[in-house]
Design an enzyme around this catalytic site. Structure first.
Site, mmCIF file in Angstrom:
data_model
loop_
_atom_site.group_PDB
_atom_site.id
_atom_site.type_symbol
_atom_site.label_atom_id
_atom_site.label_comp_id
_atom_site.label_asym_id
_atom_site.label_seq_id
_atom_site.Cartn_x
_atom_site.Cartn_y
_atom_site.Cartn_z
ATOM 1 C CE LYS A 73 46.228 75.913 -80.166
ATOM 2 N NZ LYS A 73 46.733 77.010 -79.280
ATOM 3 C CB THR A 74 47.395 78.762 -86.854
ATOM 4 O OG1 THR A 74 46.188 78.663 -86.087
ATOM 5 C CG2 THR A 74 47.040 78.981 -88.314
ATOM 6 C CG ASP A 118 41.953 76.959 -84.703
ATOM 7 O OD1 ASP A 118 42.479 76.350 -83.755
ATOM 8 O OD2 ASP A 118 41.948 78.211 -84.788
ATOM 9 C CB THR A 167 42.371 76.522 -76.353
ATOM 10 O OG1 THR A 167 40.946 76.565 -76.537
ATOM 11 C CG2 THR A 167 43.025 77.334 -77.466
#
Length: 363
Positions: A73-74, A118, A167
């Site tokens: 994802k990052t 995030d 998440t």
């Protein structure tokens, strides 16, 4: 000390990133979308969003990336910025505890900049409510003063793109989730995709590896590129110290056996849970807290660290009556189920559970 004791933070197969992972990942990350391995559907959809935005000459819709940790994802957020030719600002939900923290970040953004947030589901509620207006209207109201004399000063923001990562997508409130124009869910990787990841990383780390060696590492990586890269580094160390530095299937298997990661990716904690469930409780059903005591861990550690992968692999099942082992678990540990078909008898259940509360969670 229990023979099963294990510190979850020290697990080689944890998908969470530590300091070493973050440093190495910076060098291994792909820079463009066509270099990114796996997640075919998300890549295709995201490519259309970015191309359309470039053709219009405007900032693309806000992007939400969800899925388990370690899947990229990052990396995708950085690729989005690179594809747009825009700078990126990186922060996280836990770091934004006050609306003023978010206002300071938003007010310093430049036009077209990408803001990567995030663990967005862990933002404070006041900051979350400020983000609604910023995402939709590119404006925030800064409150000056307190009490009856407080004044809201509107602050216009330049168009920007928010990339949120989580998440736990289910924890995002609907008003926030609805403000993202594109949502991509990251899936676990197939072994063939992870093999490509291992080959690419081995080339960047100057590790000589054959296809069989890469396949062995990929097969033990639990569907997660971050774990694959971590295992590759440990295998590299073993091959360098014990052999000539070249990684074959045999060398990879020997190295990962030393680090107690078996052929299915289970580590010592995973096998301890299965071992206790099978040997001590005949395959279950058994309550969570009882199982946790048997392996010398906290219930939360067993439930949140070990069980998700065991359930996904079909080795353990959660039921209203407790945890039970599957036939695959007996085969994996090379054990034979008892005559009761892998279940402890009714009298043993009564003695173990008492009134069924188990002093904690059963299912």
């Amino acid at each position: 000390m229990s023979p099963y004791d294990s510190d979850p933070a020290d697990r080689l197969v944890t998908p969470a990133a530590d300091g070493e992972d973050q440093a190495v990942e910076a060098a291994l990350r792909p820079r463009q979308l066509d270099e990114f391995i796996g997640q075919e559907r998300v890549r295709e959809q995201l490519s259309l969003v970015l191309q359309a935005a470039r053709q219009r000459g405007s900032a693309p819709d806000h992007v939400l990336l969800s899925g388990p940790p370690g899947l990229g994802k990052t990396t995708l957020s950085m690729i989005i910025a690179a594809e747009l030719g825009a700078p990126i600002r990186i922060t996280s939900g836990p770091a934004i505890q006050h609306a003023g923290d978010l206002a300071a970040i938003l007010s310093s953004l430049t036009e077209g900049e990408v803001l990567f947030l995030d663990e967005i589901h862990r933002m404070s509620r006041p900051a979350e409510e400020m983000l609604y207006m910023a995402m939709e209207d590119f404006r925030v109201d800064v409150i000056v003063g307190k009490g009856p004399g407080a004044t809201a000063i509107p602050l216009e923001l330049p168009p920007f793109t928010l990339v949120g990562a989580t998440t736990r997508a289910g924890l995002l409130p609907p008003p926030l989730r609805d403000r993202f124009g594109f949502t991509g869910h990251m899936e676990f990787y197939a072994p063939a995709e992870l093999q490509r990841v291992v080959h690419r990383s081995a080339g960047l780390l100057d590790v000589e590896i054959d296809p069989a060696g890469a396949a062995e590492i990929a097969g033990r990586s639990r569907g997660t590129p971050r774990i694959a890269n971590r295992l590759l580094r440990r295998v590299r160390d073993y091959a360098q110290v014990k052999h000539d530095g070249r990684v074959s299937r045999e060398i990879a298997a020997q190295a990962l056996d030393v680090y107690e990661v078996d052929a299915r990716g289970l580590d010592r904690l995973d096998r301890a849970v299965l071992d206790a469930l099978l040997r001590l409780f005949g395959g279950g059903p058994v309550g969570l807290s009882t199982l946790a005591v048997a392996v010398g861990e906290e219930s939360e550690t067993v439930e949140e660290v070990a069980e998700p992968f065991l359930v996904r692999e079909g080795l353990l099942a959660r039921t209203p009556r407790g945890r039970i082992a599957t036939a695959a678990a007996w085969r994996h540990l090379g054990l034979t189920p008892p005559a009761q078909g892998g279940r402890i008898g009714a009298s043993a259940q009564s003695e173990l559970w008492g009134d069924g509360s188990d002093g904690g969670k059963a299912g």
